[in-house]
Every structure is written in structure tokens, then in C-alpha cells.
Scaffold this active site. Structure first.
Site, PDB file in Angstrom:
ATOM      1  N   ASP A   1       0.703  -3.788 -16.057  1.00 15.08           N
ATOM      2  CA  ASP A   1      -0.394  -3.601 -15.108  1.00 15.08           C
ATOM      3  C   ASP A   1      -1.021  -2.216 -15.259  1.00 15.08           C
ATOM      4  O   ASP A   1      -1.095  -1.444 -14.294  1.00 15.08           O
ATOM      5  CB  ASP A   1       0.123  -3.788 -13.674  1.00 15.08           C
TER       6      ASP A   1
ATOM      7  N   GLN B   1       0.843  -1.180   0.000  1.00 15.39           N
ATOM      8  CA  GLN B   1       0.000   0.000   0.000  1.00 15.39           C
ATOM      9  C   GLN B   1       0.884   1.237   0.000  1.00 15.39           C
ATOM     10  O   GLN B   1       2.060   1.178   0.375  1.00 15.39           O
ATOM     11  CB  GLN B   1      -0.963   0.004   1.181  1.00 15.39           C
TER      12      GLN B   1
END
Length: 512
Positions: free
Chosen positions: A297, A158
Site C-alpha cells: 500500500d 485514523q
């Protein structure tokens, strides 16, 4: 099967005991046996649902199709719950499945897509633990401020916004502390299900996870792609601060903007949607066809757009450089020539290069998967007309009908192709959101890159100055033809072009 489960249970018991010894922050998912049990139970429930719900309904009937859709949706939700509960590698595989828009039933892709933006978060204590272990200092010693709420949470890490003691605003990417210990067990767990139809996904995760878990590798990828595409002034890649980066912590220049699929944001900020779509296509055509080094991605959270106040230009910000595919020269050349054949509707060459890429007799299906167009549109020419709503629906429904053949194809094609298919689907999803799907400019950019790539390859293999000169002249002529065609399209769509066409028409009628 039982032997595999026993082997996994023994391994998870041993590794879990070591992991519990060195970690203070625990939940039930830290226990390998809990993760194994969840996965086995979910698989059993999904299998039972498919076997019983459709057993007594006539195949092909409206009732069958309705019930099948309901089973797909229930199963997808169970799979999503499993991914969120087991986290880490499970979320990574779930995200990959959610990106296969034109390869899986819509119920699965729509349900699993949320894993890109709603992955579980690590606690503040867990983040502090990783930073303390890797950088040897407390957060308050390193940063003047550090936001508790992450900017985003993904399967492996994160990102938090922070300000260094010298005043620089940075993005701090911190790996979830349990991912390293759990990833190897998760892969082994998935491998005990030999009938899992997307075992190639597990194989790819097994190969790529060690690279994605090394944030120093991600930093090197970011610097490489920034240098490789330095001529694109609209591209921005965050600078890496190496002095405060480790394998589990990555410090980057802070950059912000709207997500690349957010039309409303672009409208509010005066950003040209067509320009963004065109430039994104340029970036990926350059990466795939010319350089063979591909950011794999590009979901909307990893591609941001922002208008520069000083210049008024719109920038594309490329984030998350952990997953790249390196294409071999032979694969890249076959892939270039296949796309050239698809754009020209040269069906003999479509068959030839599809088969060279491992498609075999399933080459029509492969071409449809690659372009997300119907076989009829491919024969007609994919640049001749945009995708209609009915064609899009046909592609999606066929994805479910041809799932066994799709699975066979995915098991046969080169591993390099798998991440490209995922990347293609993510880019198509962005184009669909921006309403720029299958625009002529995207095919023109691809054609340019294919011509340059093939010409460069041919020159490198030629020892004759005359032959190299001939190749260069042919390349220049082909690129000029594309430029003239692009000018024609621009004139055709502009007010000036319409005025010129009307004037010529008037002159023609007055002459005759």
C-alpha cells in the site's frame, strides 16, 4: 439473485440488532438494510445510465467517446459517494480501484483516488470508546495531550498525534469502531453481485481484511520489514510500543515528513528527487524479488520523506504495514525471470514466463499491464526510451478498450499477482509525480535484485560445490557488468564524462 438479497437482508437485520445493542453512537449507516439498499440502488442507477446514454449513438464516433467519458465520470462519482456513505470495506475496495491507473478508465481512477486522503472520520467519542474498551483507561489517563484532529483518516482507522505521560511523542492508530461488525456484511453484500467484473477484488478483500483489522499483525509486519531491510540506512520504520497496543489500537513512534510525491516539499528542503526515486525502487525491488515480502500500500500518504538535520541524508519513512503480500518461491522465480526477459526484450522468454504466471494467450496484454508500456516499446526494450505522453495516452485509452480481456486476465493470474499490480501502479504514480518514470537506474536496480534472487535460488537447489561456485562466479560477473554500465551512464551524464568524451574525440581526430 433474489434469494441472495433475502439471505443478506436476514443476516444484516440480525447482526444489526446485536450491534445496536452494544453501541451508543449510531447513524443510518449502522443499519445493514440501509447499506444494502444504497449499494443496490447505486448499481441499478449506474447500469441504467450506461444502457440508456449510449444506446442511440453510433459506436466509435466522437460523440460516443465523449458521452462514454461523461457516463464513466458520473458513475465514478456515484461509486465514490457510495463508498463514503457505507465506509469501511467499501472505501478499501474503492481505494484499490483508484490505484489501478493503467487498468481502468481515467475517469474512475482520478475520481476514486481521493478516497486515500479523504476517508470519513470517526468522532472523538468513538475514538474514546475504542481506547477505553481496549486499553481499559481514559485518554486523559494515558496521554499528557491528544490531538482531536487526526493526522489522517483511512478506510479502517485514523491516526492521532499524542504525547505520553513520560513525554514521548507518539502516533496513535485507532480502528473505526464499526468496521469489525460491518466488514463481514459488506463482503457478503458485494458477493451477491456475481456479474461484478472485479470480483477478484472482493475475494482479495475477504482474504486480507481480517489481517488488516488486526493491528498486532501490523506491528509484527513493521518489525519484520525493518529487520529485513536494516542494511538500507535511508529507510525508517516507526518503532512499535507493544505495551499500549491491541488488535484495534496501535501505538507507534511519531515520525513526520513530506509525502513522497511532493516535489515542492523536496525542493524547499533540499532533497534530491532522483535519489528518493532510486532508493524507493531499491526498497521495492529488494522486497519483491529477493525477500518475497511486499508492502502493498505505497500510496503517497504511507511513504514520507524527510532530510535528517544531523547527517543531511534524506530518509524514506514507510508507514501503514497492515497489507503485505507473501510471495511463494516458485512465483517469485517466475516473476524475476519475466522481468529479466522484459528488460532484455527477450520476447520468447517474455511469452514463456507470462504464460507460466497464468496469462495464456493474453501474454502481450499482461506484459503491457505489468510495465505500463506499449507492446511496441516492450519489443524494442523498455529501458531504451522513456515513456512519451502519446504512449501514456495510448495505454490509458487501451485500458478502457480492453476491459473485458483485462478482467479475464485478472481472474486467471495467481492471486499473488493482484496486489503486485496494484503496488506497481502506485509506485508508477509516484514516479510520474516526481518525473522519474522509467529511469535507467530503476531497471538496473531491478536487474541486480533479479540476478541475486535467481542465483540464491539456484545455489539452494544445487548439491555440487563446483556448480555452486560456477553460479556465484556468474552472479559476480553479471553484477559487475551492471556496475560498469551504470558507471558509463553516470560518466555520459556528468561534466567529467563529457570532458573525457570530448578529449577522446579530439585525440581521435588529431590522429587521423
Amino acid at each position: 439473485m433474489a434469494r441472495r438479497v433475502f439471505k443478506l437482508a436476514s443476516l444484516t437485520a440480525a447482526t444489526t440488532s446485536v450491534y445496536l445493542y452494544v453501541n451508543k453512537f449510531l447513524d443510518p449507516s449502522d443499519f445493514g438494510i440501509v447499506r444494502v439498499s444504497r449499494a443496490i440502488a447505486t448499481t441499478a442507477i449506474i447500469s441504467y445510465d450506461y444502457l440508456t446514454s449510449l444506446r442511440s449513438v453510433p459506436y466509435g464516433s466522437e460523440e460516443y467517446d465523449f458521452l462514454k467519458s461523461q457516463v464513466h465520470l458520473r458513475s465514478a462519482k456515484r461509486l465514490r459517494e457510495l463508498c463514503c456513505a457505507n465506509r469501511g470495506t467499501f472505501i478499501k475496495v474503492g481505494q484499490h480501484l483508484g490505484a489501478l491507473d493503467y487498468l481502468l478508465p481515467e475517469e474512475y481512477t482520478c475520481t476514486l483516488k481521493v478516497l486515500h486522503s479523504q476517508a470519513p472520520q470517526s468522532t472523538r467519542q468513538e475514538i474514546e470508546q475504542v481506547i477505553r474498551e481496549d486499553l481499559g483507561k481514559e485518554i486523559k489517563e494515558l496521554f499528557a495531550s491528544f490531538e482531536d484532529t487526526p493526522l489522517g483518516a483511512a478506510s479502517l482507522a485514523q491516526v492521532h498525534k499524542a504525547v505520553l505521560q513520560d513525554g514521548r511523542t507518539v502516533a496513535v492508530k485507532v480502528q473505526h469502531p464499526k468496521v469489525q461488525a460491518q466488514s463481514s456484511k459488506d463482503i457478503l453484500l458485494m458477493e451477491i453481485f456475481p456479474d461484478f467484473e472485479f470480483m477478484w477484488l472482493v475475494e482479495e478483500a475477504k482474504k486480507n481484511l481480517p489481517l488488516e483489522l488486526d493491528f498486532l499483525n501490523e506491528g509484527r509486519n513493521a518489525e519484520k520489514v525493518a529487520h529485513m531491510l536494516k542494511d538500507f540506512d535511508f529507510l525508517k520504520v516507526p518503532r512499535i510500543y507493544w505495551e499500549l497496543s491491541t488488535r484495534r489500537v496501535l501505538l507507534m513512534e511519531f515520525m513526520e515528513g513530506g509525502q513522497v510525491n511532493d516535489r515542492a516539499y523536496m525542493k524547499r528542503n533540499g532533497i534530491n528527487v532522483n535519489e528518493i526515486s532510486r532508493n524507493l525502487g531499491k526498497l521495492y525491488s529488494e522486497m519483491i524479488f529477493v525477500n518475497g515480502f511486499v508492502h502493498c500500500d505505497p500510496h503517497p500518504g504511507n511513504v514520507l520523506v524527510k532530510k535528517c538535520p544531523a547527517s543531511g541524508k534524506a530518509h524514506i519513512i514507510l508507514l501503514d504495514h497492515g497489507l503485505y503480500q507473501v510471495l511463494s518461491e516458485s512465483f517469485r522465480m517466475d516473476y524475476c525471470r519475466l522481468w529479466q526477459a522484459l528488460i532484455k526484450a527477450d520476447m520468447k522468454r517474455v511469452q514463456k514466463y507470462s504464460q507460466q504466471l497464468g496469462a495464456g494467450d493474453l501474454y502481450p496484454l499482461f506484459a503491457c499491464m505489468l510495465t505500463a508500456r506499449s507492446w511496441e516499446s516492450i519489443n524494442r526494450g523498455i529501458d531504451q526510451s522513456p515513456v512519451s505522453a502519446s504512449e501514456d495516452m495510448e495505454i490509458r485509452s487501451n485500458a478502457a478498450a480492453y476491459l473485458p480481456q483485462i478482467t479475464q486476465l485478472l481472474n486467471n493470474i495467481p492471486r499473488q499477482m493482484l496486489l503486485l499490480l496494484k503496488t506497481n501502479d502506485l509506485l508508477r504514480g509516484i514516479e510520474s509525480a516526481l518525473h522519474t518514470r522509467a529511469s535507467a537506474s530503476s531497471f538496473l536496480n531491478m536487474s541486480r535484485c533479479c540476478i541475486r534472487a535467481v542465483s540464491t535460488y539456484q545455489r539452494s537447489k544445487s548439491h555440487s560445490l563446483y556448480r555452486r561456485t560456477q553460479i556465484s562466479l556468474t552472479e559476480t560477473l553479471s553484477l559487475w557488468q551492471i556496475n560498469l554500465y551504470e558507471l558509463f551512464l553516470w560518466l555520459k551524464g556528468s561534466h567529467l564524462g563529457n570532458w573525457v568524451i570530448a578529449l577522446l574525440s579530439r585525440i581521435h581526430h588529431s590522429t587521423y
